[in-house]
Enzyme design. Structure first.
Site: not given
Lengths: 232, 734
Positions: A85, A203, A205
């Site tokens: 990002c 993302h 994560e």
């Protein structure tokens, strides 16, 4: 085999990245943006957020931060460097990856789940995926429209540097409107020619446990762990 | 009183003569101009609750889990394993009316600082928004601005916006409401308060002070008028980047045990934060304005004392930790300056250019006069409530009504709003917006989760303020129970009209009494809150709007429920009666263009049993899909359960009542859930044991929602319902 999670003052996905890296058993530490020495780290992750407030342009100031010299050094020595990002935006601003990330075509910050097709599985970030696998991963950005001039784009495609592409879900392959930001060639993530510096807008994560709605990002970090174990 | 004998500065400050005389009594002399301004902001409704304090005493504030009730920066509740949760809701209505982007953004920033001041890391934001007619250009401007402001601040500071609600109602045309709620997590031993011991330096930390937001607290305590459009200088300007740095600095200082006390510098700026800190500590304080970091030159004492510049905190270091605190601030590039120190004499003393420019007893600033007024119901409201709906014509086409209701501004998809908010940063969001009746956040390192929900039905509250407030708490609490969590406590954002009018005071008083009654019956204490009055313009007074934010605990995150049907073949069960009421319903408004009748009656004992039953069904692992039946009634609730996964259902509603009351009528204490055949018997038995009425309505499956009534077969493709439901807000927020 220790990963540096670079912490700019406005980073806000730093703790999330740290959590995901540790979840797969990687050693990882936060490194403040004024740090001038990444000795002892074999990989760097630039997390999401708003590096220095990003009032000028996402990532525009971060490239001047002291720690970026060291990130550059790691990248040149072939260690894995990931920008997620805002981290991807910083990598393009710093010239470690080509192109730029422009405002989404809807001109708004957009947070939702998207689908990604994995285009390469020979990288330290993607070995645990299968070719063509479709992932469900969230995005959360206002400036994620990948842009590069025609020549650069052509080169990226020829060199197979596009790693993740926005795509329709497998259940509805003909669904339109899957590209959430107007990225050229549906690009969600690219890698440098050497294959060790990767940037992506979604993302992974945020998708490492089923309790969060998807664990499709977990193999991303598992791949990195495998790759780092081989290095050592 | 003639011009000559009028005390100086009275007109300029707008302080009522009676309060001026009280000030003179408290001081034993005439106040100077600065002192008068200090009283003006501290005795404003926003800071002093002078019209609501006597009423707020009615609310239960005690509970076994409560660690901190109202009176500090936020309330705190214990949740086990050494963890506690701090939460509060706060209004930013008037700033958002004149400058929606910054008004909303600073509302978010302010509530985050309140949570941080308790020593908690903010983990979730919610918001509760009210606007006028959605087709009005000014409404669209406000909606876009407010959503942009919330997104701008929350996304950048990195706290997920996990929930919220928005209503459109003509009575908010002149006075939109923007309330923001924040939830934070802390270790109990790190709980902080606004306290300082004697002789301690008091540090100003964060952003510099400028000429923005001057007198904002006082501005919030007036009615809105045309002139308010020119009050933009009263609106603060937010900087989420500096807010982030200030938050991290404060939390790190607490983690390293560098500070003994923390106070947010919010409404009424230096004046409120420092005088309250001193007063709560039973001490006095001397403030040296020359040391205050200033953004611009030449600010006078009044400007400095009233500025509401954002991203500022007050920290009181532990003895010997002053330098460590300053070094930590330097790491974040922030000012950390000892601007004041505590003194034994209980006065608030302000020094500027070496001179004492104000000195007043701290108690005098804190203890404003209170007002208990005579309330009188607006007769127009009583007439609306008394309208007989028995003669309401039955629509010829019931089929058409469900898509119309789903497309109503108050029921349609909120995705165009919540997709602009980062609702996942922090990787704790288990139930994202749109997927359940309340948001769920996990607590890393434990099996526990928190459920949070904010709710209020303005139509109910308009037609019956007392019953409406009871419904607000019952529904927010029900929503938390419906995802499987035990409600612990709540925060209330009480938004009402002018309390100096009989109808305004009546609505405020009835609202609080209704809340108190529901609190006692449901065993839920209030731990924090906010009162925003004077929410009216020249033509409209807002309906009383008690925005109730409930926080609940899931002992085991694995046992939770979401809203969408997941498995074909599951049985669909309704807890509660088949028939709803037409009074104050969304159906009555959308289809018949009427806002009338009484809101449905609420049996709080039944409500408590229904909530306990659904928690138990989820806790036993029998139920993982459940949904509250709210506005729009059974048909809308069923459609909302079909939409998430596109999975349909077939049901039979066997009732002799008029079909629109069965399909679209509203009633509280009703919950729909789906259950696998293997657990159906046991589930039904459990409901019987709780003494609850229930109906097994049908089964999940197919791609249509099919409802059989005694006289009709109604069938809607889920895809068509989705289309109707998704489109309307996209128009407002493309």
């Amino acid at each position: 085999m220790k990963v540096a999670v670079i912490q700019f003052p406005g980073s806000n996905c730093d703790q999330d990245a740290l959590w995901a890296l540790r979840l797969v058993g990687l050693e990882a530490e936060l490194v403040w943006h004024t740090e001038r020495n990444l000795e002892g780290f074999q990989a760097a992750l630039l997390p999401g957020g708003f590096s220095y407030g990003d009032y000028l342009r996402a990532g525009a100031l971060a490239k001047f931060s002291p720690v970026m010299q060291e990130v550059r050094r790691l990248a040149l020595r072939g260690y894995p460097v990931v920008g997620i990002c805002n981290g991807f935006q910083v990598l393009t601003e710093a010239g470690l990856l080509p192109g730029a990330l422009l405002a989404n075509t809807n001109l708004h910050f957009t947070c939702k789940e998207v689908f990604l097709r994995v285009e390469r599985t020979d990288l330290p970030f993607t070995r645990a995926y299968t070719p063509g696998q479709v992932l469900r991963i969230p995005i959360a950005h206002g400036e994620g429209r990948y842009y590069a001039d025609a020549e650069t784009l052509e080169r990226l495609e020829q060199n197979h540097q596009v790693v993740f592409r926005y795509t329709a879900p497998q259940e509805a392959p003909s669904q339109e409107g899957y590209n959430p930001n107007g990225s050229l060639n549906d690009i969600a993530g690219i890698v440098n020619p050497a294959g060790n510096v990767l940037g992506l807008m979604p993302h992974p994560e945020r998708a490492v446990e089923s309790v969060l709605g998807s664990a499709d990002g977990l193999p991303f970090f598992q791949s990195l762990k495998q790759a780092l174990e081989v290095v050592v | 009183m003639t011009q000559e004998t009028q005390p100086p500065f009275l007109q300029e400050t707008g302080i009522p003569l009676g309060e001026y005389q009280a000030i003179v009594r408290l001081l034993g002399r005439e106040p100077n101009r600065l002192e008068l301004y200090l009283f003006k902001v501290m005795w404003s409704e926003h800071c002093s609750y002078k019209n609501s304090r006597p009423l707020l005493r009615l609310l239960p504030k005690e509970g076994p889990a409560v660690l901190q009730g109202p009176g500090e920066n936020a309330g705190v509740v214990e949740i086990g394993e050494g963890w506690a949760v701090a939460f509060k809701i706060e209004s930013h209505n008037h700033p958002s009316a004149v400058e929606p982007v910054q008004g909303a953004a600073t509302g978010v920033g302010g509530i985050i600082r309140d949570i941080v001041a308790m020593g908690a890391r903010p983990i979730a934001l919610l918001n509760s928004l009210r606007f006028g007619r959605p087709d009005d250009p000014r409404t669209r401007y406000l909606v876009r601005g407010v959503v942009e402001g919330i997104a701008h601040y929350g996304n950048a500071i990195g706290v997920p916006t996990v929930g919220g609600e928005v209503y459109f109602h003509p009575d908010y045309q002149e006075n939109p409401l923007v309330n923001a709620m924040c939830v934070g997590l802390l270790r109990i031993e790190e709980l902080k308060k606004s306290r300082a011991s004697l002789g301690r330096p008091v540090y100003y930390v964060g952003s510099k002070t400028g000429r923005d937001g001057i007198g904002g607290a006082a501005f919030a305590s007036e009615e809105l008028s045309e002139e308010n459009e020119s009050k933009r200088p009263s609106v603060q300007v937010g900087d989420p980047f500096l807010g982030k740095l200030t938050m991290e600095l404060t939390l790190e200082a607490i983690r390293q045990d560098l500070v003994e006390g923390v106070q947010d510098m919010g409404a009424a700026g230096l004046t409120s934060s420092l005088s309250e800190l001193a007063h709560k500590s039973g001490l006095g304080l001397e403030l040296n304005l020359d040391r205050v970091p200033q953004r611009e030159a030449g600010m006078n004492p009044i400007e400095l004392m009233l500025s509401e510049s954002q991203e500022r905190m007050v920290l009181v270091p532990r003895p010997g930790k002053e330098q460590a605190l300053e070094a930590l601030a330097a790491r974040y590039g922030l000012d950390a300056v000892p601007v004041a120190h505590t003194i034994a004499e209980p006065v608030f003393r302000v020094v500027h250019a070496g001179q004492v420019v104000a000195e007043v007893p701290t108690a005098a600033l804190a203890d404003s006069p209170t007002y208990t007024r005579e309330g009188q119901e607006d007769p127009a409201i009583a007439r609306l409530r008394a309208v007989d709906l028995g003669a309401l014509p039955l629509p010829s086409d019931l089929q058409d009504i469900l898509p119309r209701l789903l497309a109503s501004p108050n029921l349609c998809s909120r995705a165009p709003i919540y997709q602009r908010y980062d609702h996942q940063v922090g990787t704790n969001t288990v139930l994202v917006p749109g997927s359940g009746d309340a948001a769920i956040l996990r607590i890393k390192g434990t099996r526990r989760g928190l459920a949070v929900k904010v709710d209020a039905n303005p139509r109910y509250s308009k037609l019956s303020p007392r019953l409406g407030a009871m419904h607000a708490l019952a529904e927010a609490s029900r929503n938390v129970s419906v995802v499987g969590a035990q409600p612990l406590a709540y925060t209330d954002g009480l938004n009402c009209g002018n309390p100096e009018t009989p109808e305004g005071y009546f609505e405020l008083s009835e609202t609080i009494q209704g809340l108190a009654e529901a609190s006692r019956a449901l065993g839920l204490p209030v731990v924090s809150g906010n009162v925003s009055l004077y929410n009216e313009g020249p033509n409209y007074r807002i309906p009383p709007t008690p925005m109730v934010g409930v926080v609940g605990l899931l002992q085991n995150l694995e046992q939770r429920a979401q809203q969408g049907f997941q498995h074909a073949g599951d049985f669909i069960v309704l807890i509660g009666a088949l028939e709803g009421h037409l009074g104050a319903s969304e159906y009555l408004w959308v289809v018949h263009g009427q806002e009338a009748g009484s809101p449905p009656p609420l049996d709080l004992a039944l409500e408590a049993r229904a909530q306990a039953a659904i928690r138990e069904l989820i806790g036993r692992g029998w139920v993982s899909t459940a949904h509250d039946v709210a506005e729009g009634g059974l048909a809308v609730a069923l459609a909302e359960m079909c939409l998430p996964y596109g999975l349909g259902a077939t049901l039979e509603l066997r009732s002799p009542a008029r079909p629109d009351a069965v399909l679209f009528g509203e009633a509280p204490s009703r919950i729909l859930f789906s259950v696998n055949q293997a657990h159906l018997q046991a589930a039904v038995k459990l409901l019987e044991n709780h003494g609850l009425p229930y109906h097994v309505l049908g089964q999940v499956g197919g791609s249509t929602l099919t409802i059989l009534t005694p006289k009709a077969r109604l069938e809607w493709p889920v895809a068509a319902l989705r289309q109707a439901w998704e489109a309307p807000l996209r128009e407002v927020l493309p």
